[in-house]
Design a protein around this motif. Structure first.
Motif, PDB file in Angstrom:
ATOM      1  N   PRO A   1       0.814  -1.215   0.000  1.00  0.00           N
ATOM      2  CA  PRO A   1       0.000   0.000   0.000  1.00  0.00           C
ATOM      3  C   PRO A   1       0.850   1.269   0.000  1.00  0.00           C
ATOM      4  O   PRO A   1       1.978   1.289   0.514  1.00  0.00           O
ATOM      5  N   ALA A   2       0.283   2.329  -0.537  1.00  0.00           N
ATOM      6  CA  ALA A   2       1.024   3.588  -0.690  1.00  0.00           C
ATOM      7  C   ALA A   2       1.392   4.209   0.653  1.00  0.00           C
ATOM      8  O   ALA A   2       2.336   5.005   0.725  1.00  0.00           O
ATOM      9  N   ASN A   3       0.662   3.881   1.698  1.00  0.00           N
ATOM     10  CA  ASN A   3       0.956   4.481   3.004  1.00  0.00           C
ATOM     11  C   ASN A   3       1.886   3.627   3.854  1.00  0.00           C
ATOM     12  O   ASN A   3       1.976   3.802   5.060  1.00  0.00           O
ATOM     13  N   TRP A   4       2.601   2.690   3.201  1.00  0.00           N
ATOM     14  CA  TRP A   4       3.636   1.934   3.896  1.00  0.00           C
ATOM     15  C   TRP A   4       4.998   2.495   3.515  1.00  0.00           C
ATOM     16  O   TRP A   4       5.284   2.718   2.333  1.00  0.00           O
ATOM     17  N   THR A   5       5.849   2.704   4.503  1.00  0.00           N
ATOM     18  CA  THR A   5       7.220   3.166   4.292  1.00  0.00           C
ATOM     19  C   THR A   5       8.184   2.009   4.519  1.00  0.00           C
ATOM     20  O   THR A   5       8.115   1.319   5.543  1.00  0.00           O
ATOM     21  N   PHE A   6       9.088   1.814   3.574  1.00  0.00           N
ATOM     22  CA  PHE A   6      10.064   0.732   3.702  1.00  0.00           C
ATOM     23  C   PHE A   6      11.069   1.042   4.797  1.00  0.00           C
ATOM     24  O   PHE A   6      11.621   2.144   4.864  1.00  0.00           O
ATOM     25  N   VAL A   7      11.311   0.063   5.678  1.00  0.00           N
ATOM     26  CA  VAL A   7      12.254   0.236   6.785  1.00  0.00           C
ATOM     27  C   VAL A   7      13.459  -0.687   6.637  1.00  0.00           C
ATOM     28  O   VAL A   7      14.599  -0.256   6.798  1.00  0.00           O
ATOM     29  N   GLY A   8      13.242  -1.958   6.328  1.00  0.00           N
ATOM     30  CA  GLY A   8      14.385  -2.852   6.247  1.00  0.00           C
ATOM     31  C   GLY A   8      14.062  -4.157   5.557  1.00  0.00           C
ATOM     32  O   GLY A   8      12.925  -4.634   5.601  1.00  0.00           O
ATOM     33  N   TYR A   9      15.086  -4.721   4.922  1.00  0.00           N
ATOM     34  CA  TYR A   9      14.957  -6.030   4.284  1.00  0.00           C
ATOM     35  C   TYR A   9      15.842  -6.991   5.058  1.00  0.00           C
ATOM     36  O   TYR A   9      17.054  -6.784   5.180  1.00  0.00           O
ATOM     37  N   LEU A  10      15.231  -8.049   5.589  1.00  0.00           N
ATOM     38  CA  LEU A  10      15.923  -8.948   6.496  1.00  0.00           C
ATOM     39  C   LEU A  10      16.096 -10.330   5.871  1.00  0.00           C
ATOM     40  O   LEU A  10      15.142 -10.896   5.338  1.00  0.00           O
ATOM     41  N   CYS A  11      17.298 -10.858   5.962  1.00  0.00           N
ATOM     42  CA  CYS A  11      17.587 -12.231   5.556  1.00  0.00           C
ATOM     43  C   CYS A  11      17.836 -13.042   6.832  1.00  0.00           C
ATOM     44  O   CYS A  11      18.557 -12.593   7.723  1.00  0.00           O
ATOM     45  N   LEU A  12      17.230 -14.216   6.911  1.00  0.00           N
ATOM     46  CA  LEU A  12      17.390 -15.065   8.088  1.00  0.00           C
ATOM     47  C   LEU A  12      17.733 -16.492   7.676  1.00  0.00           C
ATOM     48  O   LEU A  12      17.227 -17.000   6.675  1.00  0.00           O
ATOM     49  N   GLY A  13      18.580 -17.122   8.475  1.00  0.00           N
ATOM     50  CA  GLY A  13      18.962 -18.505   8.230  1.00  0.00           C
ATOM     51  C   GLY A  13      20.053 -18.915   9.197  1.00  0.00           C
ATOM     52  O   GLY A  13      20.527 -18.111  10.009  1.00  0.00           O
ATOM     53  N   PHE A  14      20.457 -20.167   9.111  1.00  0.00           N
ATOM     54  CA  PHE A  14      21.568 -20.621   9.942  1.00  0.00           C
ATOM     55  C   PHE A  14      22.862 -19.997   9.427  1.00  0.00           C
ATOM     56  O   PHE A  14      23.140 -20.032   8.218  1.00  0.00           O
ATOM     57  N   PRO A  15      23.677 -19.410  10.318  1.00  0.00           N
ATOM     58  CA  PRO A  15      24.945 -18.813   9.875  1.00  0.00           C
ATOM     59  C   PRO A  15      25.895 -19.875   9.327  1.00  0.00           C
ATOM     60  O   PRO A  15      25.967 -20.990   9.846  1.00  0.00           O
ATOM     61  N   GLU A  16      26.612 -19.498   8.292  1.00  0.00           N
ATOM     62  CA  GLU A  16      27.625 -20.387   7.723  1.00  0.00           C
ATOM     63  C   GLU A  16      28.849 -20.452   8.620  1.00  0.00           C
ATOM     64  O   GLU A  16      29.564 -21.462   8.660  1.00  0.00           O
ATOM     65  N   GLU A  17      29.099 -19.381   9.348  1.00  0.00           N
ATOM     66  CA  GLU A  17      30.251 -19.320  10.250  1.00  0.00           C
ATOM     67  C   GLU A  17      29.914 -18.394  11.401  1.00  0.00           C
ATOM     68  O   GLU A  17      28.967 -17.607  11.330  1.00  0.00           O
ATOM     69  N   GLU A  18      30.663 -18.515  12.490  1.00  0.00           N
ATOM     70  CA  GLU A  18      30.414 -17.710  13.686  1.00  0.00           C
ATOM     71  C   GLU A  18      31.648 -16.885  14.023  1.00  0.00           C
ATOM     72  O   GLU A  18      32.765 -17.402  14.008  1.00  0.00           O
ATOM     73  N   HIS A  19      31.437 -15.608  14.302  1.00  0.00           N
ATOM     74  CA  HIS A  19      32.534 -14.725  14.692  1.00  0.00           C
ATOM     75  C   HIS A  19      32.051 -13.781  15.783  1.00  0.00           C
ATOM     76  O   HIS A  19      30.932 -13.272  15.718  1.00  0.00           O
ATOM     77  N   LEU A  20      32.911 -13.521  16.746  1.00  0.00           N
ATOM     78  CA  LEU A  20      32.579 -12.562  17.793  1.00  0.00           C
ATOM     79  C   LEU A  20      32.721 -11.131  17.291  1.00  0.00           C
ATOM     80  O   LEU A  20      31.959 -10.249  17.675  1.00  0.00           O
ATOM     81  N   ASP A  21      33.697 -10.908  16.405  1.00  0.00           N
ATOM     82  CA  ASP A  21      33.920  -9.556  15.896  1.00  0.00           C
ATOM     83  C   ASP A  21      33.118  -9.337  14.610  1.00  0.00           C
ATOM     84  O   ASP A  21      32.899 -10.262  13.834  1.00  0.00           O
ATOM     85  N   PRO A  22      32.675  -8.102  14.338  1.00  0.00           N
ATOM     86  CA  PRO A  22      31.918  -7.808  13.123  1.00  0.00           C
ATOM     87  C   PRO A  22      32.761  -8.040  11.871  1.00  0.00           C
ATOM     88  O   PRO A  22      33.978  -7.832  11.874  1.00  0.00           O
ATOM     89  N   GLU A  23      32.097  -8.464  10.791  1.00  0.00           N
ATOM     90  CA  GLU A  23      32.805  -8.727   9.544  1.00  0.00           C
ATOM     91  C   GLU A  23      33.478  -7.468   9.008  1.00  0.00           C
ATOM     92  O   GLU A  23      34.565  -7.534   8.422  1.00  0.00           O
ATOM     93  N   LEU A  24      32.857  -6.313   9.211  1.00  0.00           N
ATOM     94  CA  LEU A  24      33.457  -5.076   8.718  1.00  0.00           C
ATOM     95  C   LEU A  24      34.774  -4.772   9.425  1.00  0.00           C
ATOM     96  O   LEU A  24      35.672  -4.171   8.832  1.00  0.00           O
ATOM     97  N   SER A  25      34.887  -5.198  10.677  1.00  0.00           N
ATOM     98  CA  SER A  25      36.164  -5.034  11.375  1.00  0.00           C
ATOM     99  C   SER A  25      37.210  -5.965  10.787  1.00  0.00           C
ATOM    100  O   SER A  25      38.356  -5.570  10.533  1.00  0.00           O
ATOM    101  N   ARG A  26      36.822  -7.216  10.557  1.00  0.00           N
ATOM    102  CA  ARG A  26      37.774  -8.180  10.010  1.00  0.00           C
ATOM    103  C   ARG A  26      38.231  -7.790   8.611  1.00  0.00           C
ATOM    104  O   ARG A  26      39.363  -8.062   8.214  1.00  0.00           O
TER     105      ARG A  26
END
Length: 218
Positions: free
Chosen positions: A177-202
């Motif tokens: 509808p025209a009165n909806w404003t887009f906020v975010g597009y989310l992808c969900l699933g099991f992670p392929e790998e786990e890291h404590l630090d953000p990827e942008l830092s790495r």
């Protein structure tokens, strides 16, 4: 919910507090997903948890579209590719080189896609609390997304928020509808790998900074 009573206030002991802190630290913006489907009913359960998020005037202005068809996902992917190329052109030299190597979306791998919108004039809530700050409706939607993010992480599910998209094109392609404003597009699933630090830092794009640099006293 095991042990949950609607008549008694909860007691969150030190062990729970420690695990909650661990949850916050391990929440990541995931871009690398396994393609396997999520367990039946899990997304519905996570969304029901996220629906408990606070909202201005109890308006619950979030509107969620589950993007499932190949055609719809293809249009989103084309949108991302166009905006990603445009973003790459805006950087120069070393930044452009790093940007080109970043994985900025899991659109082709993540089994679940959710497009999240804000209804800008919901009848629910009767306008309470937003007369001077109507943007609190969008803030409420962001709070719901954060709640979903933590709930997903607690169940071992990764979430990636894709922002390199043309909002008007998303609205058109998903026929909302025209009165909806887009906020975010989310992808969900099991992670392929786990890291404590953000990827942008790495990747050398940007490290996190200390809270002291952003905390002020008056």
């Amino acid at each position: 919910m095991t042990g949950f009573s609607p008549d008694l206030p909860p007691v969150f002991d030190a062990a729970f507090q420690e695990r909650f802190e661990e949850l916050l630290v391990w929440r990541r913006d995931v871009r690398r997903f396994r393609t396997e489907p999520l367990p039946e009913g899990l997304i519905g359960h996570l969304l029901s948890l996220a629906d408990h998020a606070p909202s201005v005037g109890n308006s619950q202005p979030w509107r969620i579209v589950s993007v499932e068809s190949d055609a719809a996902r293809g249009r989103v992917l084309d949108n991302f590719k166009a905006e990603n190329a445009r973003a790459l052109d805006s950087y120069a030299d070393e930044q452009a080189e790093i940007y080109a190597k970043l994985k900025l979306a899991g659109l082709q791998e993540a089994p679940v896609h959710l497009a999240v919108f804000c209804e800008v004039e919901p009848q629910q809530g009767h306008g309470l609390g937003r007369a001077t700050m109507p943007e609190t409706l969008v803030y409420s939607v962001v709070g719901m997304i954060q709640t979903l993010w933590l709930a997903a992480r607690a169940h071992g599910i990764g979430l990636g928020w894709v922002s390199i998209l043309d909002p008007s094109r998303i609205c058109e392609d998903l026929e909302v509808p025209a009165n909806w404003t887009f906020v975010g597009y989310l992808c969900l699933g099991f992670p392929e790998e786990e890291h404590l630090d953000p990827e942008l830092s790495r990747a050398g794009w940007q490290d996190r900074t200390t809270l002291e640099e952003r905390l002020f006293h008056r």
